[in-house]
Design a protein around this motif. Sequence first.
Motif, PDB file in Angstrom:
ATOM      1  N   UNK A 164       0.901  -1.237   0.051  1.00 11.49           N
ATOM      2  CA  UNK A 164      -0.156  -0.047  -0.012  1.00 11.49           C
ATOM      3  C   UNK A 164       0.718   1.234  -0.038  1.00 11.49           C
ATOM      4  N   UNK A 165       2.096   1.153   0.788  1.00  7.42           N
ATOM      5  CA  UNK A 165       2.719   2.252   0.903  1.00  7.42           C
ATOM      6  C   UNK A 165       3.458   2.802  -0.706  1.00  7.42           C
ATOM      7  N   UNK A 166       3.866   1.608  -1.462  1.00  6.68           N
ATOM      8  CA  UNK A 166       4.210   1.956  -2.559  1.00  6.68           C
ATOM      9  C   UNK A 166       3.094   2.552  -3.509  1.00  6.68           C
ATOM     10  N   UNK A 167       1.824   1.913  -3.510  1.00  3.95           N
ATOM     11  CA  UNK A 167       0.780   2.511  -4.090  1.00  3.95           C
ATOM     12  C   UNK A 167       0.510   3.934  -3.900  1.00  3.95           C
ATOM     13  N   UNK A 168       0.357   4.315  -2.792  1.00  2.00           N
ATOM     14  CA  UNK A 168       0.086   5.459  -2.211  1.00  2.00           C
ATOM     15  C   UNK A 168       0.976   6.375  -2.649  1.00  2.00           C
ATOM     16  N   UNK A 169       2.205   6.140  -2.317  1.00  2.12           N
ATOM     17  CA  UNK A 169       3.430   7.234  -2.613  1.00  2.12           C
ATOM     18  C   UNK A 169       3.380   7.503  -4.188  1.00  2.12           C
ATOM     19  N   UNK A 170       3.159   6.621  -4.985  1.00  2.00           N
ATOM     20  CA  UNK A 170       3.127   6.749  -6.566  1.00  2.00           C
ATOM     21  C   UNK A 170       1.934   7.370  -6.848  1.00  2.00           C
ATOM     22  N   UNK A 171       0.866   7.205  -6.074  1.00  2.00           N
ATOM     23  CA  UNK A 171      -0.325   8.196  -6.778  1.00  2.00           C
ATOM     24  C   UNK A 171      -0.157   9.869  -6.265  1.00  2.00           C
ATOM     25  N   UNK A 172       0.433   9.733  -5.351  1.00  5.63           N
ATOM     26  CA  UNK A 172       0.827  11.160  -4.789  1.00  5.63           C
ATOM     27  C   UNK A 172       1.782  11.822  -5.545  1.00  5.63           C
ATOM     28  N   UNK A 173       2.946  10.859  -6.037  1.00  2.00           N
ATOM     29  CA  UNK A 173       3.808  11.535  -7.094  1.00  2.00           C
ATOM     30  C   UNK A 173       3.192  11.959  -8.128  1.00  2.00           C
ATOM     31  N   UNK A 174       2.272  11.300  -8.814  1.00  3.17           N
ATOM     32  CA  UNK A 174       1.359  11.639  -9.860  1.00  3.17           C
ATOM     33  C   UNK A 174       0.290  12.785  -9.791  1.00  3.17           C
ATOM     34  N   UNK A 175       0.136  13.013  -8.662  1.00  2.00           N
ATOM     35  CA  UNK A 175      -0.919  14.155  -8.212  1.00  2.00           C
ATOM     36  C   UNK A 175      -0.022  15.367  -8.103  1.00  2.00           C
ATOM     37  N   UNK A 176       1.201  15.146  -7.536  1.00  4.09           N
ATOM     38  CA  UNK A 176       2.178  16.315  -7.292  1.00  4.09           C
ATOM     39  C   UNK A 176       2.657  16.956  -8.672  1.00  4.09           C
ATOM     40  N   UNK A 177       2.760  16.229  -9.600  1.00  2.00           N
ATOM     41  CA  UNK A 177       3.343  16.398 -10.868  1.00  2.00           C
ATOM     42  C   UNK A 177       2.091  17.102 -11.941  1.00  2.00           C
ATOM     43  N   UNK A 178       0.685  16.826 -11.376  1.00  2.70           N
ATOM     44  CA  UNK A 178      -0.354  17.350 -12.262  1.00  2.70           C
ATOM     45  C   UNK A 178      -0.720  18.814 -12.062  1.00  2.70           C
TER      46      UNK A 178
END
Length: 178
Positions: A164-178
């Motif tokens: 879950x940590x990998x999934x959550x961090x990856x999603x946030x990274x995506x949102x930070x770049x948006x």
Amino acid sequence: MPISHEKTVIHIYLKNKSLVKDESYEKLAPEYADKAKSNLITMNILFDINTNEEARKLLNVPEKYSSDEWIIVTAYYAMYSSATALLAKIGYKSTSHSATIVALEHFFLKKELLDDKYLAMFKSALLSKEEIDSISEAKEKREIAQYRVTKEITRKIAEATRKNAYDFVARVEFLLKA
């Protein structure tokens, strides 16, 4: 028109300054994201200590030692740092884990930028971390068995929280770049 419960709760966090609007935090978002990545690295090192016999031998790790509870803690903090990065991106600082959850719901879930599953991952990790913390404190006073916690349960929680940590961090990274 009645005020929703969520708006009332976020208002309380803003009023008691557990959640603070401050545009200067926007520049800290990348630093919080980097902190999340560092926590993932630490989590993986701890995971390797559990699973890699060569690493265990090299580090002289006792046979019965398990780093599962610390995998859960570092996985949680990876997610928490990511959540903090998201809030910083929109100019908010949170000083409370509960305020962070409410703010994620208010600013990201409602706007469909963050799916329910990611918030559930974060909440699940928080509960796991709190359980581990209370177990760690109690461990000094009583045997773990009295709390009905087994190594298998802790291992399953650690593995799920790690993913879950990998999934959550990856999603946030995506949102930070948006």
